[in-house]
Scaffold this motif. Structure first.
Motif, PDB file in Angstrom:
ATOM      1  N   TRP A   1       0.837  -1.216   0.000  1.00  0.00           N
ATOM      2  CA  TRP A   1       0.000   0.000   0.000  1.00  0.00           C
ATOM      3  C   TRP A   1       0.864   1.255   0.000  1.00  0.00           C
ATOM      4  O   TRP A   1       0.604   2.210  -0.752  1.00  0.00           O
ATOM      5  CB  TRP A   1      -0.920  -0.012   1.223  1.00  0.00           C
ATOM      6  N   ALA A   2       1.902   1.261   0.845  1.00  0.00           N
ATOM      7  CA  ALA A   2       2.760   2.447   0.932  1.00  0.00           C
ATOM      8  C   ALA A   2       3.409   2.751  -0.416  1.00  0.00           C
ATOM      9  O   ALA A   2       3.444   3.910  -0.855  1.00  0.00           O
ATOM     10  CB  ALA A   2       3.828   2.247   2.009  1.00  0.00           C
ATOM     11  N   ARG A   3       3.915   1.721  -1.089  1.00  0.00           N
ATOM     12  CA  ARG A   3       4.560   1.942  -2.386  1.00  0.00           C
ATOM     13  C   ARG A   3       3.559   2.403  -3.447  1.00  0.00           C
ATOM     14  O   ARG A   3       3.845   3.299  -4.247  1.00  0.00           O
ATOM     15  CB  ARG A   3       5.251   0.661  -2.854  1.00  0.00           C
ATOM     16  N   ALA A   4       2.376   1.795  -3.463  1.00  0.00           N
ATOM     17  CA  ALA A   4       1.396   2.104  -4.501  1.00  0.00           C
ATOM     18  C   ALA A   4       0.749   3.469  -4.308  1.00  0.00           C
ATOM     19  O   ALA A   4       0.386   4.134  -5.282  1.00  0.00           O
ATOM     20  CB  ALA A   4       0.323   1.020  -4.547  1.00  0.00           C
ATOM     21  N   CYS A   5       0.606   3.897  -3.054  1.00  0.00           N
ATOM     22  CA  CYS A   5      -0.170   5.101  -2.759  1.00  0.00           C
ATOM     23  C   CYS A   5       0.668   6.254  -2.212  1.00  0.00           C
ATOM     24  O   CYS A   5       0.116   7.250  -1.736  1.00  0.00           O
ATOM     25  CB  CYS A   5      -1.279   4.776  -1.748  1.00  0.00           C
ATOM     26  N   GLN A   6       2.000   6.102  -2.243  1.00  0.00           N
ATOM     27  CA  GLN A   6       2.874   7.122  -1.673  1.00  0.00           C
ATOM     28  C   GLN A   6       2.532   7.374  -0.202  1.00  0.00           C
ATOM     29  O   GLN A   6       2.521   8.516   0.282  1.00  0.00           O
ATOM     30  CB  GLN A   6       2.789   8.424  -2.483  1.00  0.00           C
ATOM     31  N   GLY A   7       2.266   6.275   0.469  1.00  0.00           N
ATOM     32  CA  GLY A   7       1.982   6.350   1.902  1.00  0.00           C
ATOM     33  C   GLY A   7       3.231   6.071   2.723  1.00  0.00           C
ATOM     34  O   GLY A   7       4.314   5.824   2.195  1.00  0.00           O
TER      35      GLY A   7
END
Length: 352
Positions: free
Chosen positions: A194-200
């Motif tokens: 999620w962090a990689r895909a959403c710049q989280g």
């Protein structure tokens, strides 16, 4: 900040909620009040300015509604413990992994980009071991024949000699050895994706053996400290599995709550698209037998009974090196073992 705490009615979650509210944050709680943890189905006693939402993290609509206006999520919701048998696997995967996936998808839709994830030391399997001849080694699962014979220490996988246990760091390769452990590792992978895909940004706190006020009474999913304390409340001797020599790092729930505050404060300064894990342990290596003895002595109850029984999914030794959390986030444990166990021995366990 405005913070959503999933599982905020639970043992650790409610401690995090109280700490956040005391620090001046706006807090809302999403909790399903699952019967295994909350048999009465009643909402907990939380600070008056905390918003409580009765809902399940697997319910996308409920999750998205509670995310409105939120700056960060503190994801504590999970089904915990070793479980009873493999029939528990669908429930663990549903609560922990499907629930996390639903939450992350909702965060992606609503633009919430900061996450603190409640992880666990169980992802490591056995802790760190060193053989005098072969250096650092990773022992395999213990054999039932050895356990039946009372040989509890894992041998060197090369030469079979006794190993010296040490502290495990966050860089140790994961080796989950039961269903619960596998679901906790999957949570970390989902959050990282999620962090990689959403710049989280996600910080995972790998809790070691958490104990303290607010633990539920004796249930199949309770921690060992709660099982010992429940026995003492019934006037019974705590029953200690194996020989009681299992090494653990017992960390007080107030120190765990403080680690969550430190992680939330650090999130805005972390690189976007990043994920990082931190051990959360007291730094005091204790045995399971020592925990039982400390509680029995402080409670004034019968001495522990060492049973020699075992559970195949249990590991022998797992203790934390929490230097990364101390160095990078400035966290320090404040509750020593003797102080914490004396307090815990005197409190009334949470009825539900």
């Amino acid at each position: 900040m405005e913070i959503l705490v999933t599982g905020g009615a639970g043992f650790i979650g409610s401690a995090v909620v109280r700490a956040l509210a005391a620090a001046g944050h706006g807090v809302r709680v999403l909790d399903a009040l699952l019967p295994a943890v909350h048999p009465s189905g009643r909402a907990p006693d939380l600070p008056s300015d905390v918003t409580f939402c009765h809902g399940d993290v697997r319910d996308a609509a409920a999750v998205e509604e509670t995310l409105a206006g939120v700056d960060a999520v503190c994801h504590q919701a999970a089904m915990v413990g070793l479980g009873l048998d493999l029939d528990d696997a669908p429930a663990y995967a549903g609560c922990n992994d499907l629930g996390t996936a639903v939450l992350l998808a909702a965060m992606a839709r609503t633009g919430v980009r900061h996450l603190v994830l409640a992880g666990s030391m169980v992802v490591y399997g056995e802790g760190r071991y060193r053989c005098a001849e072969h250096g650092d080694v990773a022992p395999g699962p213990r054999r039932p024949a050895d356990l039946d014979a009372g040989r509890f220490e894992p041998p060197c996988p090369v030469c079979g000699t006794t190993l010296a246990p040490g502290l495990v760091t966050e860089d140790a390769p994961p080796d989950p050895r039961n269903v619960y452990a596998a679901t906790k590792l999957a949570q970390e992978h989902l959050a990282s994706a999620w962090a990689r895909a959403c710049q989280g940004t996600v910080l995972t706190l790998r809790y070691h053996n958490v104990y303290g006020p607010g633990m539920p009474r004796d249930t199949p999913y309770a921690g060992v400290a709660s099982l010992f304390r429940s026995a003492l409340a019934r006037g019974e001797a705590p029953r200690v599995f194996e020989d009681g020599g299992q090494r653990r790092d017992f960390v007080h729930v107030e120190d765990v709550a403080a680690a969550n505050l430190a992680a939330l404060a650090a999130l805005p300064s972390r690189p976007v698209g990043s994920a990082r894990a931190y051990n959360v342990g007291s730094g005091e290596v204790r045995t399971v037998g020592e925990m039982a003895e400390a509680l029995a002595e402080a409670h004034g109850g019968p001495a522990p009974v060492v049973t020699g029984q075992y559970r195949l999914g249990d590991v022998r030794h797992i203790t934390a090196d929490s230097a990364r959390l101390r160095t990078e986030l400035g966290w320090r444990p404040q509750v020593p073992f003797r102080t914490g166990t004396a307090e815990f021995a005197a409190v009334v366990l949470r009825p539900d």
